[in-house]
Design a protein around this motif. Structure first.
Motif, PDB file in Angstrom:
ATOM      1  N   ALA A  96       0.836  -1.201   0.000  1.00 35.11           N
ATOM      2  CA  ALA A  96       0.000   0.000   0.000  1.00 35.11           C
ATOM      3  C   ALA A  96       0.872   1.252   0.000  1.00 35.11           C
ATOM      4  O   ALA A  96       0.614   2.202  -0.757  1.00 35.11           O
ATOM      5  N   GLU A  97       1.890   1.265   0.820  1.00 34.62           N
ATOM      6  CA  GLU A  97       2.796   2.411   0.885  1.00 34.62           C
ATOM      7  C   GLU A  97       3.484   2.640  -0.448  1.00 34.62           C
ATOM      8  O   GLU A  97       3.640   3.785  -0.897  1.00 34.62           O
ATOM      9  N   GLN A  98       3.894   1.572  -1.113  1.00 38.37           N
ATOM     10  CA  GLN A  98       4.542   1.696  -2.423  1.00 38.37           C
ATOM     11  C   GLN A  98       3.579   2.269  -3.465  1.00 38.37           C
ATOM     12  O   GLN A  98       3.952   3.140  -4.252  1.00 38.37           O
ATOM     13  N   LEU A  99       2.350   1.778  -3.467  1.00 37.37           N
ATOM     14  CA  LEU A  99       1.352   2.282  -4.416  1.00 37.37           C
ATOM     15  C   LEU A  99       1.089   3.770  -4.199  1.00 37.37           C
ATOM     16  O   LEU A  99       0.971   4.539  -5.157  1.00 37.37           O
ATOM     17  N   LEU A 100       0.997   4.174  -2.932  1.00 34.54           N
ATOM     18  CA  LEU A 100       0.733   5.578  -2.628  1.00 34.54           C
ATOM     19  C   LEU A 100       1.938   6.464  -2.933  1.00 34.54           C
ATOM     20  O   LEU A 100       1.789   7.563  -3.477  1.00 34.54           O
ATOM     21  N   THR A 101       3.118   5.990  -2.608  1.00 33.73           N
ATOM     22  CA  THR A 101       4.334   6.748  -2.906  1.00 33.73           C
ATOM     23  C   THR A 101       4.454   6.985  -4.410  1.00 33.73           C
ATOM     24  O   THR A 101       4.799   8.089  -4.850  1.00 33.73           O
ATOM     25  N   ALA A 102       4.136   5.972  -5.202  1.00 32.27           N
ATOM     26  CA  ALA A 102       4.200   6.099  -6.662  1.00 32.27           C
ATOM     27  C   ALA A 102       3.221   7.152  -7.181  1.00 32.27           C
ATOM     28  O   ALA A 102       3.440   7.724  -8.248  1.00 32.27           O
ATOM     29  N   ARG A 103       2.150   7.418  -6.415  1.00 36.03           N
ATOM     30  CA  ARG A 103       1.165   8.430  -6.801  1.00 36.03           C
ATOM     31  C   ARG A 103       1.503   9.811  -6.228  1.00 36.03           C
ATOM     32  O   ARG A 103       0.740  10.745  -6.396  1.00 36.03           O
ATOM     33  N   GLY A 104       2.624   9.914  -5.523  1.00 41.40           N
ATOM     34  CA  GLY A 104       3.017  11.195  -4.949  1.00 41.40           C
ATOM     35  C   GLY A 104       2.350  11.521  -3.628  1.00 41.40           C
ATOM     36  O   GLY A 104       2.376  12.669  -3.181  1.00 41.40           O
ATOM     37  N   LYS A 107       1.608  11.506   2.782  1.00 44.98           N
ATOM     38  CA  LYS A 107       1.355  10.977   4.125  1.00 44.98           C
ATOM     39  C   LYS A 107       0.202   9.987   4.076  1.00 44.98           C
ATOM     40  O   LYS A 107      -0.771  10.195   3.365  1.00 44.98           O
ATOM     41  N   LEU A 108       0.343   8.938   4.866  1.00 44.56           N
ATOM     42  CA  LEU A 108      -0.680   7.898   4.952  1.00 44.56           C
ATOM     43  C   LEU A 108      -1.327   7.952   6.329  1.00 44.56           C
ATOM     44  O   LEU A 108      -0.623   7.946   7.343  1.00 44.56           O
ATOM     45  N   ASN A 109      -2.640   8.010   6.361  1.00 43.37           N
ATOM     46  CA  ASN A 109      -3.403   8.016   7.607  1.00 43.37           C
ATOM     47  C   ASN A 109      -4.203   6.729   7.724  1.00 43.37           C
ATOM     48  O   ASN A 109      -4.562   6.103   6.721  1.00 43.37           O
ATOM     49  N   LEU A 110      -4.503   6.364   8.943  1.00 43.69           N
ATOM     50  CA  LEU A 110      -5.399   5.238   9.189  1.00 43.69           C
ATOM     51  C   LEU A 110      -6.043   5.435  10.545  1.00 43.69           C
ATOM     52  O   LEU A 110      -5.574   6.237  11.358  1.00 43.69           O
ATOM     53  N   GLN A 111      -7.114   4.738  10.746  1.00 43.57           N
ATOM     54  CA  GLN A 111      -7.824   4.813  12.021  1.00 43.57           C
ATOM     55  C   GLN A 111      -7.925   3.412  12.606  1.00 43.57           C
ATOM     56  O   GLN A 111      -8.138   2.449  11.878  1.00 43.57           O
ATOM     57  N   VAL A 112      -7.753   3.337  13.915  1.00 43.60           N
ATOM     58  CA  VAL A 112      -7.888   2.090  14.654  1.00 43.60           C
ATOM     59  C   VAL A 112      -8.883   2.358  15.764  1.00 43.60           C
ATOM     60  O   VAL A 112      -8.803   3.395  16.440  1.00 43.60           O
ATOM     61  N   ARG A 113      -9.818   1.454  15.969  1.00 47.39           N
ATOM     62  CA  ARG A 113     -10.785   1.642  17.050  1.00 47.39           C
ATOM     63  C   ARG A 113     -10.066   1.660  18.393  1.00 47.39           C
ATOM     64  O   ARG A 113      -9.162   0.859  18.649  1.00 47.39           O
ATOM     65  N   ALA A 114     -10.456   2.587  19.231  1.00 49.69           N
ATOM     66  CA  ALA A 114      -9.864   2.721  20.568  1.00 49.69           C
ATOM     67  C   ALA A 114      -9.932   1.378  21.292  1.00 49.69           C
ATOM     68  O   ALA A 114     -10.937   0.668  21.221  1.00 49.69           O
ATOM     69  N   LEU A 126       5.339  -0.815  12.450  1.00 57.09           N
ATOM     70  CA  LEU A 126       5.554  -0.431  11.053  1.00 57.09           C
ATOM     71  C   LEU A 126       5.941   1.039  10.920  1.00 57.09           C
ATOM     72  O   LEU A 126       6.048   1.559   9.812  1.00 57.09           O
ATOM     73  N   GLY A 127       6.115   1.729  12.060  1.00 64.04           N
ATOM     74  CA  GLY A 127       6.561   3.118  12.032  1.00 64.04           C
ATOM     75  C   GLY A 127       5.462   4.158  12.139  1.00 64.04           C
ATOM     76  O   GLY A 127       5.726   5.356  12.021  1.00 64.04           O
ATOM     77  N   TYR A 128       4.237   3.738  12.386  1.00 63.58           N
ATOM     78  CA  TYR A 128       3.127   4.687  12.522  1.00 63.58           C
ATOM     79  C   TYR A 128       3.081   5.209  13.953  1.00 63.58           C
ATOM     80  O   TYR A 128       3.416   4.491  14.893  1.00 63.58           O
ATOM     81  N   THR A 129       2.685   6.468  14.109  1.00 65.66           N
ATOM     82  CA  THR A 129       2.583   7.079  15.428  1.00 65.66           C
ATOM     83  C   THR A 129       1.211   7.711  15.599  1.00 65.66           C
ATOM     84  O   THR A 129       0.523   8.027  14.622  1.00 65.66           O
ATOM     85  N   ASP A 130       0.831   7.918  16.822  1.00 68.59           N
ATOM     86  CA  ASP A 130      -0.424   8.583  17.157  1.00 68.59           C
ATOM     87  C   ASP A 130      -0.275  10.065  16.810  1.00 68.59           C
ATOM     88  O   ASP A 130       0.574  10.756  17.377  1.00 68.59           O
ATOM     89  N   ASP A 131      -1.086  10.552  15.889  1.00 65.19           N
ATOM     90  CA  ASP A 131      -1.029  11.953  15.460  1.00 65.19           C
ATOM     91  C   ASP A 131      -1.671  12.901  16.467  1.00 65.19           C
ATOM     92  O   ASP A 131      -1.677  14.107  16.244  1.00 65.19           O
ATOM     93  N   LYS A 132      -2.195  12.346  17.554  1.00 72.80           N
ATOM     94  CA  LYS A 132      -2.847  13.152  18.592  1.00 72.80           C
ATOM     95  C   LYS A 132      -3.943  14.034  17.989  1.00 72.80           C
ATOM     96  O   LYS A 132      -4.047  15.223  18.270  1.00 72.80           O
TER      97      LYS A 132
END
Length: 144
Positions: A96-104, A107-114, A126-132
């Motif tokens: 997914a990261e490669q596909l998005l990087t190829a499209r320019g 930043k990649l966002n995602l949501q996880v249920r609390a 995988l290197g993701y952090t809480d964006d607060k």
């Protein structure tokens, strides 16, 4: 690393197997009709809806990737419970990261249920952090 996983683009013939996988993984909710979610994705960048299969072609994982020109998004990352903790989610996220990087995509966002600490730990590994940030939503179309 666990067993081998091949990836390909979703096809409509995958629909019922995908819906069952999402149910098996606890991703479905009464207010989100998975069939409608699939139909919507097929109308916008369907090539970013990936399926993971085992060596025999059995569907075992999914990721729905989005890009709106500003941010990338991950939805419905799912690996069958019997196939988890073998590196398949990591493989799908890397793709997914490669596909998005190829499209320019910058930043990649995602949501996880609390409270879903296992999945939060996966993304942190995988290197993701809480964006607060506070995630807010407003339903525009009632699915139920």
């Amino acid at each position: 690393k666990g067993s081998v996983m091949d990836t390909r683009v979703f096809t409509p013939a995958d629909t019922e197997t995908v819906v069952q996988l999402w149910s098996d993984c606890g991703l479905t909710r009464p207010w989100n009709d998975p069939h409608k979610d699939i139909a919507r994705k097929l109308s916008v960048s369907p090539e970013l809806f990936l399926i993971g299969t085992n060596g025999q072609g059995l569907l075992m994982a999914t990721v729905m990737v989005g890009y709106d020109g500003h941010r990338g998004w991950i939805n419905y990352l799912a690996v069958h419970p019997s196939r988890q903790r073998q590196g398949h989610a990591r493989q799908l996220m890397q793709q997914a990261e490669q596909l998005l990087t190829a499209r320019g995509c910058p930043k990649l966002n995602l949501q996880v249920r609390a409270g879903n600490e296992v999945v939060i730990a996966l993304y942190e590994s995988l290197g993701y952090t809480d964006d607060k940030t506070v995630s807010m939503g407003k339903r525009l179309i009632a699915d139920i």
